[in-house]
Design a protein around this motif. Structure first.
Motif, PDB file in Angstrom:
ATOM      1  N   GLU A   1       8.509  -0.869  -5.243  1.00 23.54           N
ATOM      2  CA  GLU A   1       8.699  -1.327  -3.869  1.00 23.54           C
ATOM      3  C   GLU A   1       7.697  -0.672  -2.923  1.00 23.54           C
ATOM      4  OE1 GLU A   1       9.967  -3.235  -0.578  1.00 23.54           O
ATOM      5  OE2 GLU A   1      10.596  -3.676  -2.638  1.00 23.54           O
ATOM      6  N   LEU A   2       7.491   0.635  -3.082  1.00 25.37           N
ATOM      7  CA  LEU A   2       6.533   1.336  -2.226  1.00 25.37           C
ATOM      8  C   LEU A   2       5.115   0.823  -2.460  1.00 25.37           C
ATOM      9  CD1 LEU A   2       7.866   5.007  -2.478  1.00 25.37           C
ATOM     10  CD2 LEU A   2       8.234   3.364  -0.631  1.00 25.37           C
ATOM     11  N   ALA A   3       4.781   0.559  -3.721  1.00 24.21           N
ATOM     12  CA  ALA A   3       3.454   0.010  -4.025  1.00 24.21           C
ATOM     13  C   ALA A   3       3.271  -1.347  -3.362  1.00 24.21           C
ATOM     14  CB  ALA A   3       3.266  -0.099  -5.533  1.00 24.21           C
ATOM     15  N   ALA A   4       4.300  -2.189  -3.441  1.00 29.75           N
ATOM     16  CA  ALA A   4       4.208  -3.517  -2.836  1.00 29.75           C
ATOM     17  C   ALA A   4       4.023  -3.413  -1.318  1.00 29.75           C
ATOM     18  CB  ALA A   4       5.455  -4.332  -3.172  1.00 29.75           C
TER      19      ALA A   4
ATOM     20  N   GLY B   1       0.111  -4.200   3.201  1.00 33.65           N
ATOM     21  CA  GLY B   1      -0.242  -3.698   4.521  1.00 33.65           C
ATOM     22  C   GLY B   1       0.798  -2.835   5.194  1.00 33.65           C
ATOM     23  N   GLY B   2       1.895  -2.527   4.518  1.00 34.13           N
ATOM     24  CA  GLY B   2       2.912  -1.668   5.101  1.00 34.13           C
ATOM     25  C   GLY B   2       2.433  -0.235   5.210  1.00 34.13           C
ATOM     26  N   ASP B   3       3.109   0.532   6.067  1.00 33.37           N
ATOM     27  CA  ASP B   3       2.677   1.908   6.313  1.00 33.37           C
ATOM     28  C   ASP B   3       3.867   2.863   6.298  1.00 33.37           C
ATOM     29  OD1 ASP B   3       0.464   3.612   6.776  1.00 33.37           O
ATOM     30  OD2 ASP B   3       1.063   3.829   8.866  1.00 33.37           O
ATOM     31  N   ASP B   4       4.955   2.485   5.598  1.00 38.71           N
ATOM     32  CA  ASP B   4       6.164   3.295   5.658  1.00 38.71           C
ATOM     33  C   ASP B   4       6.425   4.077   4.375  1.00 38.71           C
ATOM     34  OD1 ASP B   4       6.633   0.976   4.255  1.00 38.71           O
ATOM     35  OD2 ASP B   4       8.650   0.649   5.054  1.00 38.71           O
ATOM     36  N   VAL B   5       5.380   4.335   3.579  1.00 40.65           N
ATOM     37  CA  VAL B   5       5.517   5.213   2.418  1.00 40.65           C
ATOM     38  C   VAL B   5       5.552   6.650   2.922  1.00 40.65           C
ATOM     39  CG1 VAL B   5       4.351   6.022   0.327  1.00 40.65           C
ATOM     40  CG2 VAL B   5       4.395   3.583   0.867  1.00 40.65           C
ATOM     41  N   PRO B   6       6.428   7.508   2.370  1.00 37.03           N
ATOM     42  CA  PRO B   6       6.503   8.896   2.856  1.00 37.03           C
ATOM     43  C   PRO B   6       5.131   9.562   2.935  1.00 37.03           C
ATOM     44  CG  PRO B   6       8.292   8.475   1.332  1.00 37.03           C
ATOM     45  CD  PRO B   6       7.417   7.246   1.308  1.00 37.03           C
TER      46      PRO B   6
END
Length: 375
Positions: free
Chosen positions: A350-353, A358-363
């Motif tokens: 999920e974090l990779a996806a 273009g997401g930026d909410d990985v710790p």
């Protein structure tokens, strides 16, 4: 924008999870695996990995709770059980069961902190050396079935999986990339997800990353695990972690790998350091075998200290046992390893996806490369 697929390098737990989540989100995905999915030369083979909540850092314990929801989703999608309940024991002075209990209590995860005599009454197969933490929500992950299941789901969403395709380099081309194999074959890509596990050190210099990107030090170890038979075949054995001043040992029911009749026992980071997975010879170190046999004879009286099976695997360690889940331009690198990443697999996907789309909410602690990229 490139019309080429997102290419995932590596079909272990991380790569297959990324392929599943990306394809489920409607993205065109191609997976390139140098051997076979869940290869015995990597870190995701076999049927026995520990799923546990006990960490000294609440960050990781909370992350396990999130990951558990992903496992529930995966099991429901496949109609099968991938985590077999077993419960877990933590003991030994350097494991600090009281501190672990405090974290579990803070996050409202059921647990018990037991005196050694109480624990010995319940688990006579152990010789405890101090207080013992028990938390029943732990279990055993069938890693190989999880990999194959996630790839089946990815393929059902249109992903293509190529086995025996060894990625040698990643090159920028036009508005995308091309992944080049050892034989010179090329796979065009809009973006690339590198989930190469112990092969990462061999690939890092060939990913066409900006010159100012410095990847954290990577250490690859060839570990070995021995399977010891239960003296009482009817006894229920939990997973365990035992950490003293000079040794950290973990164990878990061996499942299919051990014909369901023995405990898998290993020394954490006890194996030899190798340059990368290319140095994995799958030969068990006789000195480590002797250390484990001696440990079992002293500490696990419920096991016969004569191993009936043995195996090797890879630990890919990063500083402070942390993970890297980060993106630089169109290359996302997944190295959620350090010997404890398996339990997070669906969440890693999920974090990779999120990164790829273009997401930026990985710790932030998983993004040491991102911090060095100019805004």
């Amino acid at each position: 924008m490139s019309s080429h697929p997102i290419v995932v390098i590596g079909a272990g737990l991380s790569g297959s999870a990324a392929a599943w989540k990306l394809s489920a989100a409607g993205r065109d995905v191609v997976v390139l695996e140098r051997d076979e999915p869940a290869s015995p030369f990597g870190s995701s083979h076999g049927s026995a990995r520990i799923f546990r909540y006990a960490y000294p850092d609440p960050f990781y314990t909370d992350l396990v709770r999130i990951a558990r929801a992903g496992w529930d989703e995966l099991e429901a999608s496949l109609g099968t059980t991938l985590i077999t309940p077993s419960g877990a024991l933590d003991f030994g002075g350097r494991r600090d069961p009281a501190a672990l209990a405090s974290v579990l209590g803070e996050l409202d995860i059921a647990h018990e902190l037991l005196a050694p005599s109480e624990a010995a009454d319940r688990w006579p197969g152990f010789a405890f050396d101090g207080p013992v933490l028990w938390h029943e929500a732990a279990g055993v992950i069938d890693a190989e079935s999880a990999v194959n299941g996630m790839l089946r789901l990815a393929e059902a969403h249109g992903a293509v999986v190529h086995s025996n395709w060894t990625a040698n380099s990643v090159l920028k081309r036009g508005d995308g990339y091309v992944v080049v194999s050892e034989t010179g074959a090329e796979q065009p890509a809009s973006q690339v997800v590198v989930a190469a596990g112990g092969w990462l050190p061999s690939l890092l210099g060939s990913l066409d990353l900006p010159d100012d990107i410095v990847f954290p030090a990577v250490e690859v170890r060839q570990e070995q695990a021995l399977h010891f038979p239960y003296r009482d075949p009817e006894a229920a054995w939990p997973t365990f972690i035992h950490k003293t001043d000079d040794l950290q040992v973990y164990g878990l029911p061996g499942g299919r790998d051990a014909d369901f009749c023995g405990q898998k026992v290993a020394i954490y980071n006890g194996g030899r350091v190798i340059p990368s997975a290319l140095g994995h010879d799958r030969v068990v170190d006789p000195a480590q075998r002797e250390r484990l046999v001696d440990y079992v004879a002293r500490t696990l009286p419920g096991l016969n200290p004569e191993p009936y099976a043995e195996t090797t695997c890879l630990f890919t360690n990063l500083p402070e046992e942390e993970f890297v889940i980060d993106r630089v331009e169109g290359v996302t690198i997944l190295s959620p390893c350090s010997g404890h990443g398996a339990k997070f697999a669906p969440l890693i996907g999920e974090l990779a996806a999120r990164l790829v789309t273009g997401g930026d909410d990985v710790p932030a602690r998983f993004r040491p490369l991102h911090a060095k990229v100019p805004a």
